[in-house]
Design a protein around this motif. Sequence first.
Motif, mmCIF file in Angstrom:
data_model
loop_
_atom_site.group_PDB
_atom_site.id
_atom_site.type_symbol
_atom_site.label_atom_id
_atom_site.label_comp_id
_atom_site.label_asym_id
_atom_site.label_seq_id
_atom_site.Cartn_x
_atom_site.Cartn_y
_atom_site.Cartn_z
ATOM 1 N N GLU A 102 0.835 -1.192 0.000
ATOM 2 C CA GLU A 102 0.000 0.000 0.000
ATOM 3 C C GLU A 102 0.878 1.254 0.000
ATOM 4 O OE1 GLU A 102 -3.485 0.145 -0.045
ATOM 5 O OE2 GLU A 102 -3.246 -1.988 -0.507
ATOM 6 N N ILE A 103 0.712 2.077 -1.017
ATOM 7 C CA ILE A 103 1.458 3.338 -1.124
ATOM 8 C C ILE A 103 0.600 4.437 -0.514
ATOM 9 C CG2 ILE A 103 2.625 4.952 -2.650
ATOM 10 C CD1 ILE A 103 3.902 2.208 -2.634
ATOM 11 N N GLY A 104 0.944 4.862 0.690
ATOM 12 C CA GLY A 104 0.115 5.824 1.423
ATOM 13 C C GLY A 104 0.332 7.259 1.004
ATOM 14 N N ILE A 105 0.095 7.546 -0.255
ATOM 15 C CA ILE A 105 0.228 8.908 -0.776
ATOM 16 C C ILE A 105 -1.166 9.438 -1.103
ATOM 17 C CG2 ILE A 105 1.161 10.332 -2.652
ATOM 18 C CD1 ILE A 105 3.450 8.346 -2.877
ATOM 19 N N ASP A 106 -1.445 10.660 -0.702
ATOM 20 C CA ASP A 106 -2.746 11.278 -0.962
ATOM 21 C C ASP A 106 -2.817 11.664 -2.435
ATOM 22 O OD1 ASP A 106 -5.213 12.389 -0.748
ATOM 23 O OD2 ASP A 106 -4.555 14.201 0.300
ATOM 24 N N HIS A 107 -3.161 10.689 -3.266
ATOM 25 C CA HIS A 107 -3.191 10.879 -4.710
ATOM 26 C C HIS A 107 -4.133 9.840 -5.302
ATOM 27 C CE1 HIS A 107 -1.785 11.113 -8.889
ATOM 28 N NE2 HIS A 107 -1.205 12.256 -8.569
ATOM 29 N N GLY A 108 -4.904 10.233 -6.294
ATOM 30 C CA GLY A 108 -5.904 9.354 -6.872
ATOM 31 C C GLY A 108 -5.349 8.156 -7.608
ATOM 32 N N ARG A 109 -4.048 8.151 -7.889
ATOM 33 C CA ARG A 109 -3.462 7.046 -8.653
ATOM 34 C C ARG A 109 -2.471 6.251 -7.813
ATOM 35 N NH1 ARG A 109 -1.435 10.252 -13.722
ATOM 36 N NH2 ARG A 109 -0.503 8.254 -14.291
ATOM 37 N N SER A 110 -2.713 6.173 -6.512
ATOM 38 C CA SER A 110 -1.807 5.435 -5.636
ATOM 39 C C SER A 110 -1.779 3.945 -5.987
ATOM 40 C CB SER A 110 -2.187 5.634 -4.169
ATOM 41 O OG SER A 110 -3.523 5.213 -3.935
ATOM 42 N N ASN A 111 -2.916 3.400 -6.468
ATOM 43 C CA ASN A 111 -2.932 1.993 -6.880
ATOM 44 C C ASN A 111 -2.012 1.754 -8.074
ATOM 45 O OD1 ASN A 111 -4.750 1.277 -4.901
ATOM 46 N ND2 ASN A 111 -6.538 1.391 -6.237
ATOM 47 N N GLU A 112 -1.962 2.727 -8.961
ATOM 48 C CA GLU A 112 -1.065 2.624 -10.122
ATOM 49 C C GLU A 112 0.397 2.640 -9.682
ATOM 50 O OE1 GLU A 112 0.128 5.269 -14.072
ATOM 51 O OE2 GLU A 112 -1.871 5.494 -13.185
ATOM 52 N N MET A 113 0.709 3.468 -8.687
ATOM 53 C CA MET A 113 2.078 3.507 -8.151
ATOM 54 C C MET A 113 2.448 2.145 -7.576
ATOM 55 S SD MET A 113 1.891 7.109 -6.077
ATOM 56 C CE MET A 113 0.782 8.387 -6.660
ATOM 57 N N GLN A 114 1.522 1.562 -6.868
ATOM 58 C CA GLN A 114 1.735 0.246 -6.266
ATOM 59 C C GLN A 114 2.056 -0.790 -7.328
ATOM 60 O OE1 GLN A 114 -1.353 -1.062 -3.529
ATOM 61 N NE2 GLN A 114 -1.198 -3.149 -4.308
ATOM 62 N N GLU A 115 1.293 -0.795 -8.424
ATOM 63 C CA GLU A 115 1.511 -1.769 -9.488
ATOM 64 C C GLU A 115 2.854 -1.554 -10.180
ATOM 65 O OE1 GLU A 115 -0.319 -4.459 -10.185
ATOM 66 O OE2 GLU A 115 -1.435 -3.883 -8.393
ATOM 67 N N LYS A 116 3.254 -0.295 -10.335
ATOM 68 C CA LYS A 116 4.533 -0.019 -10.996
ATOM 69 C C LYS A 116 5.711 -0.443 -10.129
ATOM 70 C CE LYS A 116 3.133 3.638 -14.171
ATOM 71 N NZ LYS A 116 3.401 5.007 -14.675
ATOM 72 N N VAL A 117 5.607 -0.226 -8.821
ATOM 73 C CA VAL A 117 6.663 -0.697 -7.918
ATOM 74 C C VAL A 117 6.709 -2.218 -7.948
ATOM 75 C CG1 VAL A 117 7.347 -0.893 -5.499
ATOM 76 C CG2 VAL A 117 6.627 1.315 -6.402
ATOM 77 N N LYS A 118 5.553 -2.852 -7.980
ATOM 78 C CA LYS A 118 5.486 -4.309 -8.012
ATOM 79 C C LYS A 118 6.197 -4.868 -9.242
ATOM 80 C CE LYS A 118 1.541 -6.009 -6.811
ATOM 81 N NZ LYS A 118 0.113 -6.476 -6.871
ATOM 82 N N GLY A 119 6.173 -4.101 -10.340
ATOM 83 C CA GLY A 119 6.814 -4.541 -11.567
ATOM 84 C C GLY A 119 8.325 -4.683 -11.446
ATOM 85 N N PHE A 120 8.942 -4.019 -10.456
ATOM 86 C CA PHE A 120 10.384 -4.123 -10.237
ATOM 87 C C PHE A 120 10.749 -5.347 -9.380
ATOM 88 C CE2 PHE A 120 10.008 0.475 -11.026
ATOM 89 C CZ PHE A 120 11.057 0.676 -11.909
ATOM 90 N N LEU A 121 9.776 -5.945 -8.742
ATOM 91 C CA LEU A 121 10.046 -6.929 -7.692
ATOM 92 C C LEU A 121 10.013 -8.371 -8.194
ATOM 93 C CD1 LEU A 121 7.818 -5.308 -4.916
ATOM 94 C CD2 LEU A 121 10.263 -4.941 -5.346
ATOM 95 N N ASP A 122 10.634 -9.243 -7.417
ATOM 96 C CA ASP A 122 10.632 -10.669 -7.701
ATOM 97 C C ASP A 122 9.229 -11.213 -7.437
ATOM 98 O OD1 ASP A 122 10.895 -13.431 -7.717
ATOM 99 O OD2 ASP A 122 12.861 -13.413 -6.752
ATOM 100 N N PRO A 123 8.528 -11.736 -8.456
ATOM 101 C CA PRO A 123 7.150 -12.209 -8.267
ATOM 102 C C PRO A 123 7.042 -13.428 -7.354
ATOM 103 C CG PRO A 123 7.965 -12.817 -10.437
ATOM 104 C CD PRO A 123 8.995 -11.904 -9.835
ATOM 105 N N ASN A 124 8.153 -14.067 -7.061
ATOM 106 C CA ASN A 124 8.139 -15.250 -6.202
ATOM 107 C C ASN A 124 8.306 -14.910 -4.722
ATOM 108 O OD1 ASN A 124 7.971 -17.121 -8.433
ATOM 109 N ND2 ASN A 124 10.124 -16.672 -8.839
ATOM 110 N N LEU A 125 8.495 -13.618 -4.417
ATOM 111 C CA LEU A 125 8.687 -13.190 -3.038
ATOM 112 C C LEU A 125 7.576 -12.240 -2.615
ATOM 113 C CD1 LEU A 125 12.550 -12.520 -3.087
ATOM 114 C CD2 LEU A 125 11.370 -14.559 -2.235
ATOM 115 N N ASN A 126 7.415 -12.061 -1.319
ATOM 116 C CA ASN A 126 6.439 -11.122 -0.768
ATOM 117 C C ASN A 126 7.152 -9.931 -0.151
ATOM 118 O OD1 ASN A 126 4.185 -12.772 -1.380
ATOM 119 N ND2 ASN A 126 4.551 -13.978 0.459
ATOM 120 N N TYR A 127 6.512 -8.764 -0.234
ATOM 121 C CA TYR A 127 7.118 -7.540 0.269
ATOM 122 C C TYR A 127 6.066 -6.706 0.999
ATOM 123 C CZ TYR A 127 10.624 -8.670 -3.303
ATOM 124 O OH TYR A 127 11.572 -9.301 -4.084
#
Length: 224
Positions: free
Chosen positions: A152-177
Amino acid sequence: MKKLALLFLVFTFINIFSQEYHFDYSIESQTDQIKPNKEKSISTTFYDSKNNIHLHIDKYNNKLRGVIYDRNKDLRHSFKITETKGFVTFEYTHTNDFSKNKHKDPAKDDILEIKKTDSLQYQIIGYKNEKKTKKRFTAWVTLEKSKFNYLEIGIDHGRSNEMQEKVKGFLDPNLNYIVKRMQVNYSTGYSYDSSLKITNVDFSLKLPEKLTIKEYDFFGEFQD
């Protein structure tokens, strides 16, 4: 607010129930406001890691309310919370339906820029224009490997879910963060530093079969 995490053991329900939400994690957020004034605050959220649902605890005039916002249905469910002799009682009060009243997001055309500065550190910048000459905010996000995902990206912005997905794109899909820490600076002059403490819990809340729909009124939530 810390006390609540230890008291969610007994719940009283007085209606016929339909949908049930189960929460398996308690997320305590400590926020250090840096500007305009230095202030500290602690808030508690309960999280359903299976369905990505949050139960937020709000306090106003020494009254506690629990709020579940179901994004998939655009419904906000409110509960009155009462503490009596070491027990906590949740009583469903009403639901707000936002499906027909979606507000236009003034920042929907912002340019989002996300940079990976380390394997677990990211910088997110929201620009107000395509030339990237005016910033709406700058955030530094620190992640930590975990047993479950909580990005969860706790930024007061209407596209915080999009930020979350973009950060997820950098991460290892086999791990949890999880988002362990965030520092956010807004162009309005407001800035804060927040950190999370996560513990396991096990309790459920249920909704009545027939929902009571009301218009949203923050102060009205704390009248009873």
